[in-house]
Write a protein that holds these residues in place. Structure first.
Motif, PDB file in Angstrom:
ATOM      1  N   HIS A   1       0.827  -1.210   0.000  1.00 25.15           N
ATOM      2  CA  HIS A   1       0.000   0.000   0.000  1.00 25.15           C
ATOM      3  C   HIS A   1       0.859   1.256   0.000  1.00 25.15           C
ATOM      4  O   HIS A   1       2.070   1.185   0.222  1.00 25.15           O
TER       5      HIS A   1
ATOM      6  N   ASN B   1       0.476   5.488   1.310  1.00 25.45           N
ATOM      7  CA  ASN B   1      -0.327   6.533   1.938  1.00 25.45           C
ATOM      8  C   ASN B   1       0.086   7.886   1.385  1.00 25.45           C
ATOM      9  O   ASN B   1       1.238   8.303   1.522  1.00 25.45           O
TER      10      ASN B   1
ATOM     11  N   HIS C   1      -6.517  -1.182   3.432  1.00 21.88           N
ATOM     12  CA  HIS C   1      -6.161  -0.070   2.551  1.00 21.88           C
ATOM     13  C   HIS C   1      -5.068  -0.444   1.564  1.00 21.88           C
ATOM     14  O   HIS C   1      -4.101  -1.099   1.901  1.00 21.88           O
TER      15      HIS C   1
ATOM     16  N   HIS D   1       4.144   7.606   2.968  1.00 15.66           N
ATOM     17  CA  HIS D   1       4.965   6.395   3.005  1.00 15.66           C
ATOM     18  C   HIS D   1       4.441   5.372   2.014  1.00 15.66           C
ATOM     19  O   HIS D   1       3.309   5.455   1.552  1.00 15.66           O
TER      20      HIS D   1
ATOM     21  N   TYR E   1       8.548   1.450  10.748  1.00 13.32           N
ATOM     22  CA  TYR E   1       8.919   2.393   9.675  1.00 13.32           C
ATOM     23  C   TYR E   1      10.391   2.769   9.764  1.00 13.32           C
ATOM     24  O   TYR E   1      10.941   2.930  10.857  1.00 13.32           O
TER      25      TYR E   1
ATOM     26  N   GLU F   1       7.243   1.824   5.192  1.00 18.83           N
ATOM     27  CA  GLU F   1       6.585   1.020   6.221  1.00 18.83           C
ATOM     28  C   GLU F   1       6.765  -0.458   5.891  1.00 18.83           C
ATOM     29  O   GLU F   1       6.882  -0.835   4.722  1.00 18.83           O
TER      30      GLU F   1
HETATM   31 FE   LIG Z   1       0.718   2.456   6.040  1.00 16.68          FE
END
Ligand SMILES: [Fe+2]
Length: 300
Positions: free
Chosen positions: A139, A141, A182, A197, A238, A248
């Motif tokens: 993923h 962000n 997500h 990230h 992270y 991450e």
């Molecule tokens: Fe994340």
């Protein structure tokens, strides 16, 4: 309706020191180098042809996010919705020759998203070499000055589903067809449109211990974690990579299979102080994590 995209396809970054960034991704994450040319590197962590793509550039920035669709007709539908929403179609030529069909769309805060047919599974599933060897890139962000508008437009055009958001849309998490809580997140940032990230999926909690030790061996440290996010229920840690991106590493993210799932609306607390949403194990984010930002590349 099913989301138009199934999963994260790739993350493409601009980096000033291409060789240094590639070496870092190999040594720490343990990604496998697929191809290195004068101006571009393709890396993967599994059979997929490319997951992490790095381009030589003047400075570090988010170049594009690839989202994989299982149905070529969905590429056309995304293009139709993008035009309907008045968005700029950057290209209808795939960014890599191995991709059969795609459309690349620019969103108002600078995010460039390529919706593409599946990345070929033409690499060995496992490989030798240093680093952690994650399972896949899972993923990203993003950041936005107006995260509600950006997230809602991406859901409208890409068919992503809202899994969870904070009361004021300061944070929002959107899922694709694979049901992961997500695939794209959106966070409010005074810096505007960019990347907060991107994330690798780890196989096992022992990988997080090795990550800390591998970073320590290079006189580096984690910037937050390990912990467990409330939103997504995923374990996390992270670090910042050599090119200045926040990376991450995650495991055990919640899967939402229910097509009628009602998005959760949560209170993150002042400055992300609500442990139950932010980190159920207790440690709140570092200032370095809170302030991290990489801008979107400026389109030519
Ligand atoms: Fe994340």
């Amino acid at each position: 309706m099913e989301p138009l995209v199934h999963r994260l396809g790739y993350v493409a970054l601009n980096v000033s020191d291409l060789e240094g960034a590639v070496e870092d991704a190999q040594l720490i994450a343990g990604a496998s180098l697929v191809e290195l040319t004068a101006d571009r590197a393709l890396l993967t962590s599994n059979a997929r042809h490319a997951e992490l793509i790095m381009h030589r550039a003047d400075h570090s920035s988010l170049r594009a996010i690839g989202l994989e669709t299982l149905d070529p007709a969905h590429v056309d539908e995304v293009a139709r919705r993008a035009r309907e929403a008045g968005l700029r179609i950057v290209s209808e030529t795939p960014s890599l020759p191995v991709i059969e069909k795609s459309v690349t769309v620019a969103f108002p805060e600078g995010h460039v998203i390529e919706v593409h047919t599946p990345m070929p599974r033409d690499r060995p599933r496992r490989y030798a070499g240093p680093g952690i060897h994650p399972r896949y890139l899972d993923h990203a962000n993003l950041t936005a000055a107006d995260p509600a508008a950006s997230a809602q437009l991406m859901m409208q055009v890409l068919g992503l589903k809202l899994s969870e958001r904070t009361e004021g849309w300061e944070l929002a998490w959107m899922r694709a067809g694979d049901g992961r809580h997500h695939t794209l997140g959106m966070a409010k940032s005074a810096d505007g449109g960019g990347l907060h990230h991107y994330s690798w999926e780890f196989a096992d909690f022992a990988d997080f211990k090795r990550l800390g030790d591998v970073l320590d061996a290079q006189d580096r440290t984690l910037v937050w974690g390990p912990g467990r996010h409330g939103a997504g229920d995923n374990i996390f840690a992270y670090y910042v990579d050599a090119a200045g991106f926040l990376v991450e590493n995650t495991a055990e993210m919640e899967i939402i299979a229910d097509p009628h799932f009602q998005p959760r609306i949560v209170d993150p607390g002042e400055n992300l102080s609500n442990f139950k949403v932010v980190n159920r194990w207790g440690q709140l984010p570092s200032r370095e994590w809170m302030g991290h930002f990489n801008a979107c590349a400026v389109l030519g």
